[in-house]
Each structure stands twice: as C-alpha cells, then as structure tokens.
Design a protein around this motif. Structure first.
Motif, PDB file in Angstrom:
ATOM      1  N   GLN A   1      57.232  57.538  10.658  1.00 44.16           N
ATOM      2  CA  GLN A   1      57.812  57.235  11.998  1.00 44.16           C
ATOM      3  C   GLN A   1      57.604  58.268  13.000  1.00 44.16           C
ATOM      4  N   GLN A   2      58.261  59.577  12.398  1.00 44.61           N
ATOM      5  CA  GLN A   2      58.279  60.742  13.127  1.00 44.61           C
ATOM      6  C   GLN A   2      56.920  60.958  13.743  1.00 44.61           C
TER       7      GLN A   2
ATOM      8  N   GLN B   1      54.201  59.052  14.191  1.00 46.42           N
ATOM      9  CA  GLN B   1      53.686  58.127  15.006  1.00 46.42           C
ATOM     10  C   GLN B   1      54.381  58.389  16.434  1.00 46.42           C
ATOM     11  N   ASP B   2      55.640  58.337  16.624  1.00 47.83           N
ATOM     12  CA  ASP B   2      56.492  58.634  17.850  1.00 47.83           C
ATOM     13  C   ASP B   2      55.820  59.871  18.479  1.00 47.83           C
TER      14      ASP B   2
ATOM     15  N   LEU C   1      52.411  59.793  20.159  1.00 48.77           N
ATOM     16  CA  LEU C   1      52.587  58.605  21.331  1.00 48.77           C
ATOM     17  C   LEU C   1      53.117  59.430  22.489  1.00 48.77           C
ATOM     18  N   LEU C   2      54.021  60.334  22.108  1.00 46.17           N
ATOM     19  CA  LEU C   2      54.878  60.788  23.315  1.00 46.17           C
ATOM     20  C   LEU C   2      53.941  62.031  23.734  1.00 46.17           C
TER      21      LEU C   2
ATOM     22  N   ALA D   1      55.058  50.533  25.607  1.00 43.98           N
ATOM     23  CA  ALA D   1      55.899  50.944  24.570  1.00 43.98           C
ATOM     24  C   ALA D   1      55.862  52.546  24.539  1.00 43.98           C
ATOM     25  N   THR D   2      54.787  53.256  24.879  1.00 42.05           N
ATOM     26  CA  THR D   2      54.924  54.607  24.886  1.00 42.05           C
ATOM     27  C   THR D   2      56.108  55.201  26.043  1.00 42.05           C
TER      28      THR D   2
ATOM     29  N   LEU E   1      59.524  54.506  24.781  1.00 44.41           N
ATOM     30  CA  LEU E   1      59.919  55.613  23.839  1.00 44.41           C
ATOM     31  C   LEU E   1      60.335  56.613  24.432  1.00 44.41           C
ATOM     32  N   LEU E   2      59.779  57.183  25.621  1.00 40.05           N
ATOM     33  CA  LEU E   2      60.290  58.390  26.445  1.00 40.05           C
ATOM     34  C   LEU E   2      61.315  58.185  26.848  1.00 40.05           C
TER      35      LEU E   2
ATOM     36  N   ARG F   1      63.865  56.061  25.976  1.00 43.09           N
ATOM     37  CA  ARG F   1      64.909  55.952  25.046  1.00 43.09           C
ATOM     38  C   ARG F   1      65.204  57.404  24.555  1.00 43.09           C
ATOM     39  N   ARG F   2      64.372  58.369  24.685  1.00 42.15           N
ATOM     40  CA  ARG F   2      64.875  59.865  24.441  1.00 42.15           C
ATOM     41  C   ARG F   2      65.551  60.213  25.715  1.00 42.15           C
TER      42      ARG F   2
END
Length: 626
Positions: free
Chosen positions: A414-415, A417-418, A421-422, A495-496, A499-500, A502-503
């Motif tokens: 998971q780490q 993949q994220d 993407l980031l 989705a990408t 993800l940003l 959320r961070r």
C-alpha cells in the motif's frame, strides 16, 4: 563549523523525513545515521574543494571547439572541469543508489538527492551529472541484460557519460514532429548481442554534454522513428522508438573497438547560463565519420547512418525515455533549488556585513547615528524571508519526492502504491515550482546587493543567469501545467488528487491542535478546498481547450498549496524537536512558514479565479492584435 546548508539538510533528513527509519528495510539494512553522515561529509568536502572555487572560471572560460584531426570538431573544457568530474566519479556518487552488484552503495535515494545538493550550490555548470545517472537508469528499466551490462554499468562506474537526445531544430518540444530516421541495419539486424541494430540519420539540438572528452565514451539515448512498410515515417508519437547510440563503437564486452560512430558535432549553443556545461547540436549519420558495414549489413558509405541499438519495443520510445525524463524533471527542480539557496546564502552574508542607512524613528532618521547593517531594515528582511521560504520550502518538497521514490521501491504494497501515485502527481510541481520561485529568489538576492548585484564582482548575477534555464529545461511551465491539469489531477478518476488531499488534511488536523499553528491550519484547509472546488468546476463543462487555456495559473496555485502544506508540516516538525524555539534555526524556520502563509498563500485567489471562470482573455486574443 556546520554550514547553514548542512544544518538544513540534517533537519529535513532526520527530524522531518526520518531517513534513519529506512534502515529497517532490507535494502538499506547495512546503513545507519553514521553512513548517511559520511556520504554528506564526503560530498560537501568535494564540492568545496573541486567545484565552488571554479564556478566563476567555468562561467567565463566557456567551452570552445577546435578541429579534431578527422575532419570534425572537438570540445575543449577548462582543466578544473575534468578534475571535478573525476572526483565526483571516484566518490561513487554516480551509482550511489544502485545495487551492490552494479557497484552501487544501495543508498536511499533520499540521501543520494540530499548529498548532491552540495554540488548544485557549489557550481551547477560543473555539477550537472544528472543526465548520466538518468540515462543509465532508463537503460536499467527498459534495456536488455547486455545493454545494462555494457552501457549502464559503464556509466555508473564513471568510464562513460550519458545524454538524452529528444529535440530537433524544427520540432522543439513537439516530439511528434521529430524526423530522425532509424532503419534496420541489414537482414541480421536483430541478431546483434547488444540489441536490434539500426542506422540513424537526423539532427538533434539542445543536447547537454553532447560532446566532450571528460570520459572515454558518451552514450546517447536518441528518439527516432522507424519507417513503416511504405518507407514513410509514421506520423505522431506512435512511431517513435528509443535507441542507444554510442559516440565510440563498442563490442559485446563493453570494450571500445577503436572506431568512432557517425555522430558529428555541428556546433555549440552559446547560453545565458550553465556555461560550463556544453550544449550541442549533433548530426547523426551525415557521413562525417562513416562507419563500415557489418558483415551482411545492408547500409554502408557516407550518410549510411550512425549505429544505434533499440531499447524496448518498436514504438515505445516515449514510454522508455520518460522514465529518464521524469527523473530529470525532479533533478531540475533540485538544481533550481540549489541555485536559489546559493543566492540566498550570498545575499544573507552580504546583508549582515554591508553597512547602509539608519533605522527610522519617530522623528525620522538621525543623520548623526552610526550606520546599520542592511539586515536591520524591514524590507531587506522581507526579501530574505521570501528567499528562505522559497528555497528551503523547495528543498523540502524535492526531498519529500525523493523519499517517495524510496517508498515506491521498498515500502509495503500500500505504501509503495500510494508513493508512486503521489510522485506522479507532484512531479510537475517539483520541477516547475522551484524553477519559477527560486529564480525569483535569485532576483531578490541581486536586489539586496543593490548596484553591486548587477555586476560580475559578486556571484549573485551568475546564479540568476544559471537558474533562468530551469524554467525551460526538461519541459516548460506550459508543458508541466497541461500535464498537471490535463492529466495528473484526473488520474484514476481523481483518486490521486484525493490521496494528496488526505495527506494535506492530516497535516492541517495535527497543526490545528497546536496553538501557534492553528490559524495556518485553517488557512491551508480553506486553500485546499478552494483548489479542489475549482478543479471540479473547471472540468464540469468538459471543454479541454477552454480549461487548459489557464493551466499555468492553476499550476501556480496548486504549487503554492503544496508548499503551504510542506511549510506547515515543517513547522510541526520544528516544534516537536525544539518546542521552546531555543535554536535560532528553529525560530527562522517558523518565521519563514509564517511569511509563506501571510504573503504567499493569499496569491492563489487571483490565480484560481481565472481558472474557475475559464477566462478566455488569452485564448481569444487575435494573433494580429499583438
């Protein structure tokens, strides 16, 4: 005494990005804080001894050409360039992040990137080894085992250098319009142990380090088109393939054959900055150095073509090359950052020493009072704070991206993949934001020096000239902006970007609980929501041409939101490590964060306003109206 750059790197690596935690992963298990520090010590020492003292020399003693004795031209560089390149190669930094089996140190890319900042600050013209490493990494990713062993390995060990050859005089950044041809070299072209063998003919321009004698060979990665069955080049990008085209021909064991490939230097580009690095026009297959035909080969004689070996499948040239291009874009962001930092340190030192003027009091200036240092004036502090916020923020962003590279390669599923993407999303920002804002930092460094800054008596004018290239290098702002708004934020249905978001929200939530940072946390949350809303509204109509007309303001706003997030996270890390701000560096870091939120983040309102309404002022302007 620890240098300001080293202190900043130590904070970013260890207090913020927790570099030592990477040693818990099998790939980096042999390392520790001590080995990381030793690498930084070595690079700082080499940069101080072999690079910094010669930065002005490579700017004034530009590369020149002279006859090579074979009807062509060779490039002559100052001796200091040879010495610096040799010292860098001997340090092992070309292969620092590679496997032990490839002669590398298996160093985290995070530490590798941090160590290379010393060279960029000392002399970007001498220290531009980024294309060699990127070239070799592209071959590792897409080349055959033989290509990896012969070409990539000899680049990593320092024997050979590497380039990338994309642009052509008539095409520029429009790669679909390149006209360089690659034709199979006879019936047995696909039986060569170094890969399918072709003959290339065409012209390439803007090739950094395209010709020199710093190494015994130069490995060119060249984009070219393979003709279709009708003998014509396939239009667009689908016909583009990638080829390894060495300056000196080699055998299957990587030994030079003694025969030069048909690659001729057509001339040097005379540049505003980065003058110590050659920038060339190269002609492939013009017959200047005709290559004899292999037994059974189908082409021979003048103009038959330069020998090249295809990398990857036919028609996948851009895919293969962009492995190198994306790496180069992050490296350019780091180069811009290093130049910005060099100018910041120079102007800070000048502001502390230069006496000028007197402070304003209630009754105006007291002409009888002693003069004060420039740094006592509020406007000088404003310009220094702007530089600090731009340059240290950009350094943090690029090191964060370097950490994402490590997580993408060695993290859990998971780490990883994220992280990948980031990194895809942040690459346009990592390249463009430093190249715009650290250039502005260099301009402010000149301003602080006053009239002296405009002269060659001080280094800041050279830093500005060197940095001006980075807004163009490896994709202009317009290209990065269209990539971001037209592709990256839309990836995987948004989705990408989510993800940003959320961070960013996680950082804002943590900062909201810290009283000195609560207001900044609220500002960041509002800015993020505004960016997300505008992104959605802009694409609601679905007219790509209309939306992308304002891609650059969107890029600028997006970058400022990302940098505000970075600065808030840095502020949190600063307070965790020094809650009482007992260290001057801690107070300085908090001051730079406050400056960014007060002076910089509000700028996004104007940028996003034109994106939100799909403003057509620029698109509608008739060409003849200019």
């Amino acid at each position: 005494m620890t240098s300001p750059l080293r202190s900043t790197l130590d904070f970013l690596l260890h207090d913020w990005l927790q570099a030592e935690s990477l040693t818990a992963r099998p790939r980096f298990a042999d390392h520790s804080r001590e080995t990381f520090d030793a690498v930084l010590d070595t690079c700082e020492r080499i940069a101080r001894g072999k690079y910094a003292p010669f930065n002005r020399i490579v700017d004034t003693e530009e590369p020149r050409t002279e006859p090579d004795g074979a009807g062509g031209l060779r490039v002559v560089l100052p001796a200091c360039t040879h010495d610096a390149r040799r010292a860098y190669a001997d340090s092992g930094m070309l292969a620092a992040a590679q496997d032990y089996e490839q002669g590398g140190m298996q160093l985290p890319y995070l530490v590798d990137a941090a160590a290379n900042v010393f060279f960029g600050c000392a002399s970007i013209s001498i220290g531009s080894n980024l294309l060699t490493t990127g070239n070799a990494n592209a071959i590792l990713a897409h080349g055959t085992p033989a290509q990896q062993q012969v070409f990539a390995a000899n680049e990593f060990n320092g024997r050979w250098a590497g380039t990338m050859c994309l642009s052509e005089p008539q095409a520029g950044s429009s790669l679909s319009d390149i006209a360089t041809r690659a034709e199979p070299d006879g019936e047995g072209f696909d039986a060569d142990p170094l890969g399918p063998r072709y003959r290339l003919r065409g012209n390439k321009m803007w090739i950094s380090a395209g010709e020199h004698e710093l190494t015994e060979n130069i490995v060119h990665l060249v984009l070219a088109k393979i003709p279709g069955p009708d003998g014509k080049l396939v239009p667009g990008v689908k016909g583009i393939s990638l080829f390894i085209v060495p300056k000196q021909l080699v055998d299957a064991e990587g030994q030079l054959t003694g025969e030069r490939n048909d690659i001729a230097l057509a001339g040097l580009n005379h540049k505003l900055g980065w003058r110590g690095t050659t920038n060339t026009l190269l002609n492939f297959g013009e017959g200047k150095y005709p290559v004899r035909a292999e037994q059974g080969g189908g082409l021979d004689g003048a103009g038959a073509g330069a020998i090249g070996y295809r990398v990857g499948a036919p028609g996948e040239g851009l895919k293969c090359m962009f492995h190198m291009m994306n790496e180069a874009r992050i490296a350019i962001g780091m180069a811009a950052t290093a130049l910005g930092l060099a100018g910041y340190y120079a102007s800070l030192d000048y502001a502390r020493q230069r006496l000028q003027g007197r402070p304003m009091g209630a009754g105006g200036k007291d002409a009888g009072a002693p003069q004060v240092a420039l740094i006592a004036h509020a406007d000088i502090k404003r310009m220094l704070l702007a530089q600090k916020s731009y340059c240290e923020g950009a350094l943090a962003l690029n090191l964060y991206c370097a950490r994402l590279v490590d997580d993408g390669r060695t993290g859990d599923a998971q780490q990883a993949q994220d992280a990948r993407l980031l990194l895809e999303l942040l690459t346009p920002i990592a390249k463009s934001w430093p190249s715009e804002n650290c250039l502005e930092a260099n301009s402010l460094a000149i301003q602080i020096h006053g009239g002296y800054g405009y002269t060659r008596d001080f280094s800041v004018e050279q830093y500005w000239r060197d940095n001006r290239l980075n807004m163009i290098h490896e994709g202009t702002h317009g290209i990065q902006a269209m990539d971001l708004l037209g592709r990256k934020v839309l990836m995987q249905g948004g989705a990408t970007l989510a993800l940003l978001a959320r961070r960013v929200r996680a950082t804002a939530q943590a900062a909201a609980a810290v009283p000195p940072l609560a207001l900044h946390a609220a500002q960041l949350g509002d800015a993020l929501q505004q960016l997300l809303d505008v992104t959605q509204e802009a694409w609601a109509g679905g007219d790509a041409q209309q939306v992308l007309a304002n891609a650059v303001p969107y890029l600028q706003a997006f970058g400022h939101v990302v940098l505000a997030w970075v600065w808030l996270d840095l502020a949190l890390a600063t307070l965790r490590s020094d809650a009482q701000l007992a260290q001057p560096a801690s107070a300085g870091r908090l001051g730079a964060a406050r400056y960014f939120f007060h002076y910089e983040l509000p700028k996004i309102d104007a940028w996003l306003a034109v994106v939100r309404r799909c403003d057509s002022t620029c698109a509608d302007m008739a060409s003849e109206a200019f």
